[in-house]
Design an enzyme around this catalytic site. Structure first.
Site, short mmCIF file in Angstrom:
data_model
loop_
_atom_site.label_atom_id
_atom_site.label_comp_id
_atom_site.label_asym_id
_atom_site.label_seq_id
_atom_site.Cartn_x
_atom_site.Cartn_y
_atom_site.Cartn_z
NE ARG A 108 -4.06 -1.83 2.21
CZ ARG A 108 -3.90 -2.89 2.98
NH1 ARG A 108 -2.84 -3.00 3.76
NH2 ARG A 108 -4.80 -3.85 2.99
CE LYS A 130 -1.86 12.71 -15.34
NZ LYS A 130 -2.12 12.88 -16.77
CD GLU A 172 5.95 15.64 -23.67
OE1 GLU A 172 5.21 16.50 -23.17
OE2 GLU A 172 5.51 14.60 -24.20
CE LYS A 214 3.63 16.86 -15.48
NZ LYS A 214 3.98 15.58 -16.04
CD GLU A 224 -5.21 14.74 -16.57
OE1 GLU A 224 -4.07 14.43 -16.23
OE2 GLU A 224 -5.74 14.35 -17.61
NE ARG A 228 -1.27 16.30 -13.84
CZ ARG A 228 -0.60 15.60 -12.95
NH1 ARG A 228 -0.96 15.63 -11.69
NH2 ARG A 228 0.43 14.87 -13.30
CG ASN A 232 -3.54 15.48 -21.05
OD1 ASN A 232 -2.50 14.97 -20.64
ND2 ASN A 232 -4.67 15.42 -20.37
CG HIS A 235 -0.13 14.21 -24.65
ND1 HIS A 235 0.53 15.41 -24.78
CD2 HIS A 235 0.74 13.38 -24.02
CE1 HIS A 235 1.73 15.31 -24.23
NE2 HIS A 235 1.89 14.10 -23.77
CG HIS A 239 -1.50 9.20 -25.96
ND1 HIS A 239 -2.23 9.35 -24.81
CD2 HIS A 239 -0.21 9.39 -25.59
CE1 HIS A 239 -1.43 9.63 -23.80
NE2 HIS A 239 -0.20 9.67 -24.25
CG HIS A 249 5.40 10.15 -25.21
ND1 HIS A 249 4.09 9.79 -25.17
CD2 HIS A 249 5.50 11.28 -24.47
CE1 HIS A 249 3.41 10.64 -24.43
NE2 HIS A 249 4.25 11.57 -23.99
N1 LIG Z 1 4.01 10.01 -15.72
C1 LIG Z 1 3.92 11.04 -16.53
O1 LIG Z 1 3.42 12.10 -16.13
C2 LIG Z 1 4.46 10.95 -17.92
C3 LIG Z 1 4.58 12.10 -18.69
C4 LIG Z 1 5.13 11.99 -19.96
C5 LIG Z 1 5.55 10.75 -20.43
N2 LIG Z 1 5.40 9.65 -19.65
C6 LIG Z 1 5.83 8.34 -20.13
O2 LIG Z 1 7.25 8.35 -20.29
C7 LIG Z 1 7.59 7.35 -21.24
C8 LIG Z 1 8.63 7.90 -22.19
O3 LIG Z 1 9.76 8.28 -21.43
P1 LIG Z 1 11.21 8.45 -22.11
O4 LIG Z 1 11.07 9.23 -23.34
O5 LIG Z 1 12.11 8.90 -21.04
O6 LIG Z 1 11.52 6.98 -22.63
P2 LIG Z 1 12.37 5.74 -22.03
O7 LIG Z 1 12.28 5.68 -20.58
O8 LIG Z 1 11.95 4.56 -22.81
O9 LIG Z 1 13.86 6.11 -22.44
C9 LIG Z 1 14.21 6.23 -23.80
C10 LIG Z 1 15.43 5.37 -24.15
O10 LIG Z 1 16.60 6.00 -23.63
C11 LIG Z 1 17.35 5.06 -22.84
N3 LIG Z 1 18.02 5.87 -21.83
C12 LIG Z 1 17.45 6.49 -20.78
N4 LIG Z 1 18.34 7.31 -20.17
C13 LIG Z 1 19.51 7.17 -20.84
C14 LIG Z 1 20.79 7.80 -20.72
N5 LIG Z 1 21.03 8.76 -19.83
N6 LIG Z 1 21.77 7.42 -21.58
C15 LIG Z 1 21.49 6.48 -22.55
N7 LIG Z 1 20.30 5.89 -22.75
C16 LIG Z 1 19.31 6.25 -21.90
C17 LIG Z 1 16.33 4.08 -22.35
O11 LIG Z 1 16.93 2.85 -22.02
C18 LIG Z 1 15.41 3.97 -23.56
O12 LIG Z 1 15.95 3.08 -24.49
C19 LIG Z 1 6.31 6.95 -21.93
O13 LIG Z 1 5.94 5.68 -21.46
C20 LIG Z 1 5.29 7.99 -21.48
O14 LIG Z 1 3.99 7.47 -21.39
C21 LIG Z 1 4.87 9.72 -18.41
#
Ligand SMILES: NC(=O)c1ccc[n+]([C@@H]2O[C@H](COP(=O)([O-])OP(=O)(O)OC[C@H]3O[C@@H](n4cnc5c(N)ncnc54)[C@H](O)[C@@H]3O)[C@@H](O)[C@H]2O)c1
Length: 344
Positions: A108, A130, A172, A214, A224, A228, A232, A235, A239, A249
């Site tokens: 939990r 989130k 972003e 943000k 949200e 908030r 999006n 998005h 998406h 993304h």
């Molecule tokens: N929670 C939220 O509010 C929120 C907001 C926006 C996006 N997201 C989510 O985030 C995800 C995308 O995140 P992302 O773009 O960071 O992708 P990711 O976490 O997949 O990272 C992208 C790639 O870079 C590599 N990598 C990461 N850091 C590295 C570094 N310093 N050096 C070398 N390689 C590295 C990873 O292994 C991966 O292959 C999606 O799933 C999206 O839905 C969540």
């Protein structure tokens, strides 16, 4: 180095921009009981992690599933993780989303924090509480709102990030500027080269400004229910594009932002000149602005958006560069616009 505090109903969080991964221990109550990371990040930075208990999950969006969360629960059980333990996710948005969800639901809720290693997760994914995973092809379908105690944004880690991922992060940041901050938008227009070269001063500025935007929106509407939704922007289309194209993304969201801006223009909210500024900035950051597919297929993919309510989608439109509004648009009207935007 600059930090920003978020005080929400769900708890407090501090985002530290410019801090080094090597100083992670300073933010922990004791030892990190377990660190969760992905294979790529482990390969680059394992030597700097301050814990013996390291869980490595695979890489990419495909591992953002309940199966991975179950694997983490099993590992937590084996490692004797307790309510008083501390879990750190070190990675991009995928690692942060999975770790935050697993930590928030195991027993939990176990305390957790993040070191964000991608530009996208520094400015977006790790800020705002989130956490969740995809389910049956629906993005972020299962999750919780829960704040990490800290987020460390170390720009030095971006040097090993594939350039395409860096560009996603800029997408972003442009989103944050477009919805809320005309000065940041202008800064990005004027400092494109420095930013693309990952100049530390320029990166620290845009990450901090972006996090501030943000955090401000999240503080005002943590769960949200209203404002908030602005975050999006791009998005709803994005998406759908992400799912259909397999683009990262941030790149899919770039296409989504331009489509949403075109929709804003068609509804008489945004001038052609301002639409042109957004397109130019996205292109300057080498982001795609077009996706060729059949309009009907895009609409079908959008129908799977969990933010849809019956036949209405909450759409974020631009009234100006730096000013946005959340509007409800019916699927029928949307279909007409999409057909014309995509044929234009
Ligand atoms: N929670 C939220 O509010 C929120 C907001 C926006 C996006 N997201 C989510 O985030 C995800 C995308 O995140 P992302 O773009 O960071 O992708 P990711 O976490 O997949 O990272 C992208 C790639 O870079 C590599 N990598 C990461 N850091 C590295 C570094 N310093 N050096 C070398 N390689 C590295 C990873 O292994 C991966 O292959 C999606 O799933 C999206 O839905 C969540």
């Amino acid at each position: 180095m600059r930090s920003l505090e978020i005080h929400g109903k769900l708890g407090d969080s501090v985002v530290v921009v410019g801090e080094r991964l090597e100083n992670l221990s300073k933010y922990l109550p004791g030892e990190a009981d377990v660190i969760v990371t992905d294979t790529n990040v482990a390969n680059c930075y394992r030597h700097a992690f301050p814990s013996h208990n390291l869980i490595t999950i695979g890489v990419g969006e495909g591992i953002k599933t309940l199966e991975t969360v179950e694997k983490l629960y099993r590992d937590f059980l084996m490692l004797g993780i307790q309510r008083s333990s501390f879990i750190v996710g070190i990675g991009g948005g995928v690692v942060c989303d999975i770790t935050g969800f697993a930590a928030s639901t195991y027993l939990r809720g176990v305390r957790f924090g993040f070191v964000s290693t991608t530009l996208l997760s520094q400015v977006d994914a790790s800020v705002g509480g989130k956490n969740g995973v995809n389910f049956l092809g629906y993005k972020n379908m299962v999750g919780v709102f829960s704040q990490p105690e800290f987020v460390i944004c170390d720009h030095r880690l971006l040097g090993t990030l594939p350039f395409e991922e860096v560009l996603s992060g800029f997408g972003e940041i442009i989103k944050h500027a477009a919805i809320e901050d005309p000065a940041l938008f202008e800064y990005m227009e004027k400092n494109t080269k420095n930013l693309l070269d990952l100049d530390p001063t320029a990166i620290e500025k845009v990450v901090f400004d972006s996090v501030t935007i943000k955090a401000g929106v999240v503080n005002r509407d943590e769960l949200e229910t209203g404002e908030r939704r602005k975050l999006n922007f791009g998005h709803s289309f994005g998406h759908a594009v992400e799912k259909m194209s397999g683009l990262p993304h941030g790149q899919a969201v770039a296409i989504g932002m331009l489509m949403a801006a075109e929709l804003s223009k068609r509804r008489g909210l945004l001038s052609s000149r301002k639409l042109g500024r957004l397109k130019k900035l996205l292109r300057a950051f080498q982001l795609p602005t077009r996706f060729d597919t059949k309009p009907d297929a895009l609409i079908e993919a959008m129908k799977k958006d969990k933010k849809r309510e019956k036949d209405i989608i909450h759409f974020v439109l631009l009234e100006d560069i730096g000013r946005s509004v959340v509007t409800e648009i019916g699927l029928d009207e949307l279909q007409l616009h999409v057909q014309e935007i995509m044929s234009g």
